[in-house]
Scaffold this active site. Structure first.
Site, PDB file in Angstrom:
ATOM      1  N   GLY A   1       0.818  -1.203   0.000  1.00 12.22           N
ATOM      2  CA  GLY A   1       0.000   0.000   0.000  1.00 12.22           C
ATOM      3  C   GLY A   1       0.856   1.259   0.000  1.00 12.22           C
ATOM      4  O   GLY A   1       2.088   1.203   0.034  1.00 12.22           O
ATOM      5  N   GLN A   2       0.181   2.410  -0.027  1.00  8.88           N
ATOM      6  CA  GLN A   2       0.901   3.689  -0.065  1.00  8.88           C
ATOM      7  C   GLN A   2       1.868   3.832   1.111  1.00  8.88           C
ATOM      8  O   GLN A   2       3.058   4.112   0.923  1.00  8.88           O
ATOM      9  CB  GLN A   2      -0.098   4.848  -0.007  1.00  8.88           C
ATOM     10  CG  GLN A   2      -0.997   5.000  -1.202  1.00  8.88           C
ATOM     11  CD  GLN A   2      -1.759   6.307  -1.109  1.00  8.88           C
ATOM     12  OE1 GLN A   2      -1.212   7.384  -1.375  1.00  8.88           O
ATOM     13  NE2 GLN A   2      -3.025   6.237  -0.715  1.00  8.88           N
TER      14      GLN A   2
ATOM     15  N   THR B   1      -9.773  -0.078   3.236  1.00  9.44           N
ATOM     16  CA  THR B   1      -9.970   1.364   3.080  1.00  9.44           C
ATOM     17  C   THR B   1     -10.997   1.743   2.018  1.00  9.44           C
ATOM     18  O   THR B   1     -11.148   2.932   1.712  1.00  9.44           O
ATOM     19  CB  THR B   1      -8.634   2.048   2.726  1.00  9.44           C
ATOM     20  OG1 THR B   1      -8.114   1.463   1.522  1.00  9.44           O
ATOM     21  CG2 THR B   1      -7.618   1.879   3.853  1.00  9.44           C
TER      22      THR B   1
ATOM     23  N   TYR C   1     -16.753   2.035   7.614  1.00  2.90           N
ATOM     24  CA  TYR C   1     -15.286   2.125   7.621  1.00  2.90           C
ATOM     25  C   TYR C   1     -14.800   2.801   8.898  1.00  2.90           C
ATOM     26  O   TYR C   1     -13.938   2.273   9.609  1.00  2.90           O
ATOM     27  CB  TYR C   1     -14.809   2.900   6.392  1.00  2.90           C
ATOM     28  CG  TYR C   1     -13.362   3.332   6.479  1.00  2.90           C
ATOM     29  CD1 TYR C   1     -12.329   2.390   6.426  1.00  2.90           C
ATOM     30  CD2 TYR C   1     -13.023   4.678   6.617  1.00  2.90           C
ATOM     31  CE1 TYR C   1     -11.002   2.791   6.519  1.00  2.90           C
ATOM     32  CE2 TYR C   1     -11.698   5.081   6.704  1.00  2.90           C
ATOM     33  CZ  TYR C   1     -10.697   4.138   6.648  1.00  2.90           C
ATOM     34  OH  TYR C   1      -9.387   4.530   6.743  1.00  2.90           O
TER      35      TYR C   1
ATOM     36  N   ASP D   1      -9.015   9.751  10.388  1.00  5.01           N
ATOM     37  CA  ASP D   1      -9.880  10.863  10.788  1.00  5.01           C
ATOM     38  C   ASP D   1     -11.364  10.479  10.754  1.00  5.01           C
ATOM     39  O   ASP D   1     -12.198  11.159  11.348  1.00  5.01           O
ATOM     40  CB  ASP D   1      -9.649  12.074   9.876  1.00  5.01           C
ATOM     41  CG  ASP D   1      -9.837  11.757   8.395  1.00  5.01           C
ATOM     42  OD1 ASP D   1      -9.562  10.604   7.995  1.00  5.01           O
ATOM     43  OD2 ASP D   1     -10.244  12.651   7.634  1.00  5.01           O
TER      44      ASP D   1
ATOM     45  N   ALA E   1      -5.027  -2.270   5.978  1.00  5.63           N
ATOM     46  CA  ALA E   1      -6.374  -1.804   6.337  1.00  5.63           C
ATOM     47  C   ALA E   1      -7.330  -2.050   5.187  1.00  5.63           C
ATOM     48  O   ALA E   1      -6.921  -2.120   4.025  1.00  5.63           O
ATOM     49  CB  ALA E   1      -6.362  -0.318   6.683  1.00  5.63           C
TER      50      ALA E   1
ATOM     51  N   ILE F   1      -3.557 -11.291   8.366  1.00  2.00           N
ATOM     52  CA  ILE F   1      -3.598 -10.774   9.740  1.00  2.00           C
ATOM     53  C   ILE F   1      -4.884 -11.146  10.463  1.00  2.00           C
ATOM     54  O   ILE F   1      -4.963 -11.014  11.686  1.00  2.00           O
ATOM     55  CB  ILE F   1      -3.382  -9.244   9.785  1.00  2.00           C
ATOM     56  CG1 ILE F   1      -4.506  -8.492   9.062  1.00  2.00           C
ATOM     57  CG2 ILE F   1      -2.016  -8.883   9.226  1.00  2.00           C
ATOM     58  CD1 ILE F   1      -4.440  -6.977   9.245  1.00  2.00           C
TER      59      ILE F   1
END
Length: 285
Positions: free
Chosen positions: A10-11, A61, A124, A101, A59, A36
């Site tokens: 991922g990023q 996302t 999410y 956030d 994650a 995981i």
């Protein structure tokens, strides 16, 4: 120093690998090499490698898909972090988990502090908050970094989408009533390394240093790409309301994070405008 990294493709995972100190030994895993959500597999991997630090950059996302794929989102965002926390605790390893956030509802008019009440308005956000709570119950010494509006030269993200659309369309309609702080994934990776080295624990907010709307962010992406001569024309950017762009999941209308706590450790917030220029330059090569 031995590090087990999840979400390696991922990023954040890619940026973390770019920035990890040269004397750190890293085992980078993705969903194919480490599930995981399977505690036995996590336990065996951790026992075999015996890391000093586990960094969970994995994650679910897909914010809108999560409204339908609720169980999958919960497995990855709740069960996964809990499993990793249990494994970290068994060997007394450091553990850093990345959150969002979206644990907030966006009703504030001031940047959110770590102590502010959470109230997610999407599946999410709810699963990410549940993941935070699960790992804190298991391993209170863990570090949780909440961040926002992540972009980089890797993976799929808003910056890359806007650049693609700018080359295809004459005008773009972009939401202008949701505000937050873009954050470069490379800066998040650096913050993770710095926080761990300072023996921190608990929840920290980390995001970009300047608040914008999605439309304002788009304006800067286009302006930067134009200056670097990476687009042939500048499309017209029209601001629209959230109501004009319905999505399956609700988004916080305001999700700026207060970074005073992490700043007190000598860790600066992300200079996203500078990072955006570097990122777009890399994408143009």
């Amino acid at each position: 120093m031995r590090v087990l990294l999840t979400g390696a493709n991922g990023q954040l995972g890619r940026c973390f690998q770019d920035r990890v100190p040269t004397d750190w030994q890293i085992v980078a895993t993705d969903s194919d090499s480490l599930d995981i959500t399977d505690f036995q597999q996590v336990k065996e991997t951790v026992d075999r490698f015996h890391p000093d630090l586990i960094v969970n950059a994995a994650a679910y996302t897909a914010v809108d898909k999560a409204e339908v794929e609720t169980e999958l989102a919960r497995l990855i965002n709740v069960v996964g972090p809990e499993n990793l926390a249990k494994a970290a605790k068994r060997i007394n390893a450091g553990f850093v988990h990345v959150s969002t956030d979206y644990v907030f509802d966006g009703s504030s008019s001031l940047p959110y502090k770590e102590t502010d009440a959470t109230h997610p308005i999407s599946v999410y956000g709810a699963t990410k908050l549940e993941g935070e709570m699960a790992l804190q119950r298991v391993y209170p010494q863990a570090i949780i970094i909440r961040t926002a509006w992540v972009f980089s030269e890797y993976g799929n993200n808003f910056v890359k989408t806007i650049l693609r659309l700018a080359r295809e369309q004459e005008s773009l309609n972009i939401v202008d009533d949701q505000r937050g702080c873009p954050t470069y994934a490379g800066d998040i990776a650096q913050a993770i390394i710095q926080l761990y080295c300072k023996n921190a624990s608990g929840i920290y907010h980390f995001c970009g240093d300047r608040e914008v709307s999605w439309k304002e962010f788009t304006d800067e992406i286009i302006a930067t790409a134009d200056t670097l001569k990476l687009i042939s024309h500048r499309p017209i950017i029209k601001g629209i309301s959230t109501a004009d762009y319905p999505t399956a999941a609700q988004r916080p209308s305001y999700s700026t994070l207060c970074c005073e706590k992490i700043n007190s450790y000598g860790i600066n917030t992300s200079d996203w405008a500078s990072a955006l220029n570097s990122c777009i330059l890399k994408l143009g090569k």
